[in-house]
Design a protein around this motif. Structure first.
Motif, PDB file in Angstrom:
ATOM      1  N   ALA A 140      -9.547  -1.591   2.781  1.00 23.78           N
ATOM      2  CA  ALA A 140      -9.653  -2.917   3.392  1.00 23.78           C
ATOM      3  C   ALA A 140      -8.526  -3.732   2.785  1.00 23.78           C
ATOM      4  CB  ALA A 140     -11.000  -3.541   3.066  1.00 23.78           C
ATOM      5  N   GLY A 141      -7.550  -4.072   3.551  1.00 21.18           N
ATOM      6  CA  GLY A 141      -6.442  -4.836   2.982  1.00 21.18           C
ATOM      7  C   GLY A 141      -5.184  -4.645   3.791  1.00 21.18           C
TER       8      GLY A 141
ATOM      9  N   PHE B 255       7.816  -4.462   6.899  1.00 23.46           N
ATOM     10  CA  PHE B 255       6.800  -4.919   5.943  1.00 23.46           C
ATOM     11  C   PHE B 255       5.424  -4.365   6.329  1.00 23.46           C
ATOM     12  CE2 PHE B 255       3.911  -8.128   4.033  1.00 23.46           C
ATOM     13  CZ  PHE B 255       4.283  -7.947   2.711  1.00 23.46           C
ATOM     14  N   LYS B 256       5.204  -4.270   7.632  1.00 27.05           N
ATOM     15  CA  LYS B 256       3.928  -3.716   8.116  1.00 27.05           C
ATOM     16  C   LYS B 256       3.771  -2.248   7.685  1.00 27.05           C
ATOM     17  CE  LYS B 256       1.434  -3.628  12.333  1.00 27.05           C
ATOM     18  NZ  LYS B 256       1.570  -3.256  13.723  1.00 27.05           N
ATOM     19  N   THR B 257       4.872  -1.503   7.664  1.00 20.20           N
ATOM     20  CA  THR B 257       4.777  -0.102   7.210  1.00 20.20           C
ATOM     21  C   THR B 257       4.353  -0.039   5.746  1.00 20.20           C
ATOM     22  OG1 THR B 257       7.099   0.126   6.499  1.00 20.20           O
ATOM     23  CG2 THR B 257       6.624   0.666   8.796  1.00 20.20           C
ATOM     24  N   ALA B 258       4.766  -1.055   4.967  1.00 19.45           N
ATOM     25  CA  ALA B 258       4.477  -1.061   3.524  1.00 19.45           C
ATOM     26  C   ALA B 258       3.129  -1.683   3.202  1.00 19.45           C
ATOM     27  CB  ALA B 258       5.576  -1.820   2.781  1.00 19.45           C
ATOM     28  N   THR B 259       2.433  -2.222   4.217  1.00 16.07           N
ATOM     29  CA  THR B 259       1.166  -2.919   3.946  1.00 16.07           C
ATOM     30  C   THR B 259       0.051  -2.440   4.875  1.00 16.07           C
ATOM     31  OG1 THR B 259       1.983  -4.730   5.348  1.00 16.07           O
ATOM     32  CG2 THR B 259       2.192  -5.001   2.955  1.00 16.07           C
ATOM     33  N   GLU B 260      -0.106  -3.111   6.042  1.00 15.73           N
ATOM     34  CA  GLU B 260      -1.311  -2.848   6.842  1.00 15.73           C
ATOM     35  C   GLU B 260      -1.373  -1.441   7.423  1.00 15.73           C
ATOM     36  OE1 GLU B 260      -1.509  -5.229  10.642  1.00 15.73           O
ATOM     37  OE2 GLU B 260      -0.114  -6.472   9.537  1.00 15.73           O
ATOM     38  N   ASN B 261      -0.233  -0.849   7.757  1.00 14.99           N
ATOM     39  CA  ASN B 261      -0.289   0.524   8.272  1.00 14.99           C
ATOM     40  C   ASN B 261      -0.766   1.491   7.179  1.00 14.99           C
ATOM     41  OD1 ASN B 261       0.739  -0.562  10.588  1.00 14.99           O
ATOM     42  ND2 ASN B 261       2.694   0.526  10.548  1.00 14.99           N
ATOM     43  N   GLY B 262      -0.334   1.241   5.963  1.00 13.27           N
ATOM     44  CA  GLY B 262      -0.767   2.082   4.840  1.00 13.27           C
ATOM     45  C   GLY B 262      -2.251   1.905   4.562  1.00 13.27           C
ATOM     46  N   ALA B 263      -2.717   0.662   4.625  1.00 14.30           N
ATOM     47  CA  ALA B 263      -4.142   0.389   4.376  1.00 14.30           C
ATOM     48  C   ALA B 263      -5.000   1.120   5.408  1.00 14.30           C
ATOM     49  CB  ALA B 263      -4.403  -1.117   4.415  1.00 14.30           C
ATOM     50  N   ALA B 264      -4.584   1.058   6.679  1.00 15.90           N
ATOM     51  CA  ALA B 264      -5.349   1.741   7.726  1.00 15.90           C
ATOM     52  C   ALA B 264      -5.337   3.250   7.489  1.00 15.90           C
ATOM     53  CB  ALA B 264      -4.775   1.414   9.094  1.00 15.90           C
ATOM     54  N   SER B 265      -4.205   3.774   7.041  1.00 13.45           N
ATOM     55  CA  SER B 265      -4.066   5.213   6.815  1.00 13.45           C
ATOM     56  C   SER B 265      -4.994   5.728   5.714  1.00 13.45           C
ATOM     57  CB  SER B 265      -2.611   5.545   6.466  1.00 13.45           C
ATOM     58  OG  SER B 265      -2.519   6.793   5.834  1.00 13.45           O
TER      59      SER B 265
ATOM     60  N   VAL C   5       0.857  -1.189   0.000  1.00 14.22           N
ATOM     61  CA  VAL C   5       0.000   0.000   0.000  1.00 14.22           C
ATOM     62  C   VAL C   5       0.894   1.240   0.000  1.00 14.22           C
ATOM     63  CG1 VAL C   5      -1.801   1.271   1.216  1.00 14.22           C
ATOM     64  CG2 VAL C   5      -1.788  -1.236   1.284  1.00 14.22           C
ATOM     65  N   ASN C   6       0.727   2.035  -1.039  1.00 12.48           N
ATOM     66  CA  ASN C   6       1.478   3.280  -1.181  1.00 12.48           C
ATOM     67  C   ASN C   6       0.563   4.417  -0.707  1.00 12.48           C
ATOM     68  OD1 ASN C   6       2.908   5.503  -2.026  1.00 12.48           O
ATOM     69  ND2 ASN C   6       3.002   4.901  -4.187  1.00 12.48           N
ATOM     70  N   ALA C   7       0.850   4.954   0.478  1.00 11.33           N
ATOM     71  CA  ALA C   7      -0.117   5.853   1.122  1.00 11.33           C
ATOM     72  C   ALA C   7       0.004   7.317   0.696  1.00 11.33           C
ATOM     73  CB  ALA C   7       0.015   5.745   2.638  1.00 11.33           C
ATOM     74  N   HIS C   8       1.049   7.645  -0.065  1.00 13.16           N
ATOM     75  CA  HIS C   8       1.208   9.061  -0.418  1.00 13.16           C
ATOM     76  C   HIS C   8       1.911   9.211  -1.759  1.00 13.16           C
ATOM     77  CE1 HIS C   8       1.414  13.360   0.409  1.00 13.16           C
ATOM     78  NE2 HIS C   8       2.672  13.355   0.019  1.00 13.16           N
ATOM     79  N   SER C   9       1.159   9.701  -2.749  1.00 19.79           N
ATOM     80  CA  SER C   9       1.731   9.874  -4.088  1.00 19.79           C
ATOM     81  C   SER C   9       1.170  11.130  -4.722  1.00 19.79           C
ATOM     82  CB  SER C   9       1.347   8.658  -4.951  1.00 19.79           C
ATOM     83  OG  SER C   9       1.280   9.014  -6.321  1.00 19.79           O
ATOM     84  N   HIS C  10       2.013  11.790  -5.549  1.00 17.84           N
ATOM     85  CA  HIS C  10       1.536  12.844  -6.455  1.00 17.84           C
ATOM     86  C   HIS C  10       1.942  12.359  -7.847  1.00 17.84           C
ATOM     87  CE1 HIS C  10       1.364  15.326  -2.810  1.00 17.84           C
ATOM     88  NE2 HIS C  10       2.639  15.073  -2.613  1.00 17.84           N
ATOM     89  N   THR C  11       1.024  11.725  -8.552  1.00 16.60           N
ATOM     90  CA  THR C  11       1.427  11.051  -9.799  1.00 16.60           C
ATOM     91  C   THR C  11       1.958  12.012 -10.860  1.00 16.60           C
ATOM     92  OG1 THR C  11      -0.902  11.044 -10.434  1.00 16.60           O
ATOM     93  CG2 THR C  11       0.018   8.971  -9.615  1.00 16.60           C
ATOM     94  N   PHE C  12       1.429  13.246 -10.893  1.00 14.70           N
ATOM     95  CA  PHE C  12       1.869  14.148 -11.973  1.00 14.70           C
ATOM     96  C   PHE C  12       3.365  14.452 -11.867  1.00 14.70           C
ATOM     97  CE2 PHE C  12       1.222  17.464  -8.787  1.00 14.70           C
ATOM     98  CZ  PHE C  12       2.173  18.421  -9.110  1.00 14.70           C
TER      99      PHE C  12
END
Ligand code: ZN
Length: 470
Positions: A389-390, A375-385, A60-67
């Motif tokens: 659901a994931g 790994f939790k920072t890259a997955t469930e913590n991001g999902a919660a943020s 889960v990538n919780a912060h992006s500016h795609t442009f």
């Protein structure tokens, strides 16, 4: 009763509850929800065999500016400024932001989402702040650009939280710059109405759980306090996730002290903005008191180490935050690189370099415990943020996962006890082979069905944008 059609997958190893298991198949129903894990012989025979693969929950990538993908690696030189900093980089970013048409924004977003998917990402939080035409005039459809982002995510097949960004001013005692015109919504009522309109559109157009809306007041610098409080109040009433850039740069802290005579996190706390639904992006220049405030309010911190190192922002006190009990998630932010494992390991490596110690974030001396935490920072913590659901594989949750080639050069020879450390500390992107979102194959054997076209159209866009560059 009609029979519910199930699909199953049987990898060599499956990562669940902080460890790898073998001889376990994962099953999902037609809606893409995990129905069960099974070791029964009959089930193992019915599941799709994934030989030489390990299966993990999607990133889960919780912060992006795609442009900002369009300025990747275009700013790696000195300008005439005496000191090249975040603020000189920002000029180049504004320049690019002015050039992009709605279609360009779609093409750039689709490219960034493709790269995320190829790296094992199944959900993203897009902090979206391009709203208007280059001169600041709203489009007839005020959410036209947010819809380009949604369109891009749907084409790639990635789950998305569109975090609609409120941006009001350049800063305290600062004149607006022309490069900021596309971001600005002067009236909070308009911002809330636009956000509600986007929310209604998403609920109408998207499959449940595939896209949703959140709110992102840009920063204390860009949003005055009364506006901020109004927007956060409305977001809470609607149960939207709330994200905000906090203390990325010392100058922001100084401006906050000048305007409010208090530091950013203390101001947010005193104003009732912090809470379990709040994610403070960056939070680099915070003191001990601010860390304990974030912890007390159960706010999440989103670290973006690949961007923060690229911009020279500073180092997150991730060890102090973990000790305080703060959940940390990760974001690719400027998209200079798109690799959540690089962000995860950098969180730890930054501390090693500054503390001259190893395994700083390891909670216990056990072999994989540091990797489990990262790994939790890259997955469930991001999902919660981001309100997804994931982030982990559990019955009833979406079948969002990716597979890794166990024989890939970057991790070959790992045993189950060190496999997660191999993946977190050494995995190269090419080792990611398959990516599933809601049980649907988005990446198959390292490829997306539309990748050639997505890349080609992005290459054309870049040629056009940068051909005039001296
Ligand atoms: Zn950002």
């Amino acid at each position: 009763m009609p029979e519910v059609r199930e699909r199953g997958w049987l990898p060599d190893f499956l990562y669940r509850d902080g460890k790898f298991e073998s001889g376990v198949a994962l099953f999902a129903d037609e809606d893409g929800r995990i129905t069960r894990f099974s070791r029964s012989e009959g089930d193992l025979l019915n599941a799709q065999r994934l030989p030489n693969r390990t299966l993990l929950p999607g990133l889960v990538n919780a912060h992006s500016h795609t442009f900002q993908r369009v300025i990747r690696a275009r700013t790696e030189y000195r300008t005439k400024a005496i000191r090249n900093t975040f603020w000189t980089w920002r000029e180049a970013m504004y320049h690019a932001a002015l050039e992009l048409s709605p279609e360009d924004i779609y093409i750039a977003a689709r490219m960034a989402f493709l790269e995320m998917a190829l790296s094992g990402t199944t959900s993203v939080g897009e902090f979206h702040y391009l709203h208007h035409a280059a001169d600041g005039t709203p489009y007839e459809d005020r959410n036209l650009l947010a819809k380009q982002i949604l369109r891009a995510a749907a084409e790639v097949g990635i789950r998305i939280a569109v975090l609609r960004t409120a941006y009001v001013r350049a800063g305290w005692k600062k004149e607006l710059e022309p490069g900021q015109a596309r971001f600005i919504t002067p009236n909070p009522r308009d911002f809330i109405a636009d956000t509600d309109a986007l929310d209604a559109y998403v609920r109408r157009q998207s499959a449940p759980g595939s896209a949703w809306v959140g709110v992102a007041p840009h920063s204390i610098r860009a949003v005055p306090l009364d506006y901020l409080i109004e927007v956060v109040g409305c977001a809470r009433a609607r149960r939207f996730p709330i994200h905000m850039h906090v203390a990325e740069q010392p100058a922001e802290v100084e401006a906050c002290l000048g305007e409010y005579n208090t530091r950013p996190v203390a101001l947010l706390d005193a104003s009732g903005v912090l809470g379990p639904d709040f994610t403070a992006v960056h939070s680099i220049h915070v003191n001990e008191d601010e860390i304990s405030r974030l912890a007390r309010r159960r706010a999440t911190v989103c670290a973006c180490p690949t961007t923060e190192r690229n911009l020279g922002d500073g180092i997150l006190a991730a060890d102090e935050m973990e000790q305080a009990g703060i959940n940390i998630c990760l974001g690719s932010d400027s998209n200079i690189q798109i690799d959540s494992f690089e962000d995860a390991r950098q969180l730890e490596y930054n501390l090693r370099l500054s503390r001259r110690e190893r395994a700083v974030l390891a909670p216990t001396p056990e072999r994989d415990s540091l990797a489990v935490r990262l790994f939790k920072t890259a997955t469930e913590n991001g999902a919660a943020s981001i309100g997804a659901a994931g982030g982990k594989l559990e019955v009833g949750w979406p079948a969002d996962f990716f597979t890794v080639d166990l024989n890939h050069i970057s991790i070959a020879g790992a045993d189950p006890e060190s496999l997660l450390s191999h993946i977190v500390f050494a995995l190269q992107g090419a080792a990611v082979r398959d990516v599933f979102v809601s049980g649907y194959p988005v990446i198959v054997d390292g490829h997306h069905q539309h990748e050639e076209r997505i890349i080609l159209e992005f290459v054309k866009l870049q040629k056009r944008l940068w051909s005039q560059e001296k």
